[in-house]
Design a protein around this motif. Sequence first.
Motif, PDB file in Angstrom:
ATOM      1  N   ASP A  43     -27.101  24.961  -3.343  1.00 20.14           N
ATOM      2  CA  ASP A  43     -25.907  25.549  -4.412  1.00 20.14           C
ATOM      3  C   ASP A  43     -24.848  24.568  -4.925  1.00 20.14           C
ATOM      4  O   ASP A  43     -23.693  24.997  -4.981  1.00 20.14           O
ATOM      5  N   ASP A  96     -20.785  25.770 -11.017  1.00 18.06           N
ATOM      6  CA  ASP A  96     -19.823  27.143 -10.807  1.00 18.06           C
ATOM      7  C   ASP A  96     -19.377  27.264  -9.688  1.00 18.06           C
ATOM      8  O   ASP A  96     -18.359  27.935  -9.179  1.00 18.06           O
ATOM      9  N   PHE A  97     -20.005  26.591  -8.624  1.00 17.81           N
ATOM     10  CA  PHE A  97     -19.383  26.720  -7.157  1.00 17.81           C
ATOM     11  C   PHE A  97     -18.346  25.502  -7.092  1.00 17.81           C
ATOM     12  O   PHE A  97     -17.643  25.849  -5.984  1.00 17.81           O
ATOM     13  N   MET A 145     -17.333  31.018  -9.359  1.00 19.19           N
ATOM     14  CA  MET A 145     -17.468  31.000  -7.861  1.00 19.19           C
ATOM     15  C   MET A 145     -16.933  30.023  -6.955  1.00 19.19           C
ATOM     16  O   MET A 145     -17.483  29.716  -5.928  1.00 19.19           O
ATOM     17  N   HIS A 146     -16.033  29.400  -7.533  1.00 19.53           N
ATOM     18  CA  HIS A 146     -15.468  28.045  -6.870  1.00 19.53           C
ATOM     19  C   HIS A 146     -15.119  28.323  -5.418  1.00 19.53           C
ATOM     20  O   HIS A 146     -14.659  29.174  -4.991  1.00 19.53           O
ATOM     21  N   ARG A 203     -21.807  42.169  -6.724  1.00 19.72           N
ATOM     22  CA  ARG A 203     -21.278  40.987  -7.757  1.00 19.72           C
ATOM     23  C   ARG A 203     -21.681  41.391  -9.263  1.00 19.72           C
ATOM     24  O   ARG A 203     -21.182  40.731 -10.168  1.00 19.72           O
ATOM     25  N   LEU A 246     -19.310  41.131 -12.163  1.00 20.85           N
ATOM     26  CA  LEU A 246     -19.006  39.733 -12.714  1.00 20.85           C
ATOM     27  C   LEU A 246     -19.768  39.424 -13.914  1.00 20.85           C
ATOM     28  O   LEU A 246     -19.693  38.468 -14.926  1.00 20.85           O
ATOM     29  N   PRO A 270     -21.512  34.082 -13.612  1.00 22.22           N
ATOM     30  CA  PRO A 270     -21.695  32.941 -12.638  1.00 22.22           C
ATOM     31  C   PRO A 270     -23.340  32.383 -12.733  1.00 22.22           C
ATOM     32  O   PRO A 270     -24.154  33.374 -12.352  1.00 22.22           O
TER      33      PRO A 270
END
Length: 199
Positions: A18, A22-23, A30-31, A74, A77, A85
């Motif tokens: 991942d 977005d992470f 989805m930080h 989720r 979202l 995301p």
Amino acid sequence: MAAAADSKWKDTALIVIDMQNDFILPGGPMHVKGGEAIVPNVIKAIEVSRSRGIPVIWVVREHDPLGRDVELFRRHLYSSGKPKPTSKGSKGAELVDGLDIKDGDYKLVKTRFSAFFNTHLHSYLQGVGVKKLVIIGVQTPNCVRQTVFDAVALDYETVTVVVDATAAATPDIHNANVFDMSNVGVAIPTLEEWCKSDD
């Protein structure tokens, strides 16, 4: 030298989890707060793996833009007007700058925490003779931990988490989950220790 490296590490694979915009990037939906800091170590772990002849497996989330394959908790979202995301084809689903899939690497898409859940990862690893896993990426309490525990349940000979090439929202969360994983026999070296290791 390359032949010796190939032989020595022939049953090991690196799983990168991942490491997507977005992470990792601040402001992403989805930080993971600790994610950006580990990018240099992730890059280094990948470079070392390639030099050892260890196959690199990129595990990413890619969701239907309407959220139909997302966990129930989720799905809100993906409602109208909200960020979606890691939706397939989006900038947020792309790997963060500095990370690139190269010839010989393998990409696997998941829609849940574990890279093994409803994917063909285990079959793929068995098919290429992998018995040992090295895991890096985000985030420690969710996708990393779930993948690790499934790997342990599937009896991989060794499961290694490079502790400073994985991250969570806070150091406390990260360290608590690393402790839990170490208690089920998972190796937890630093990147420097792993780079110097023979197995």
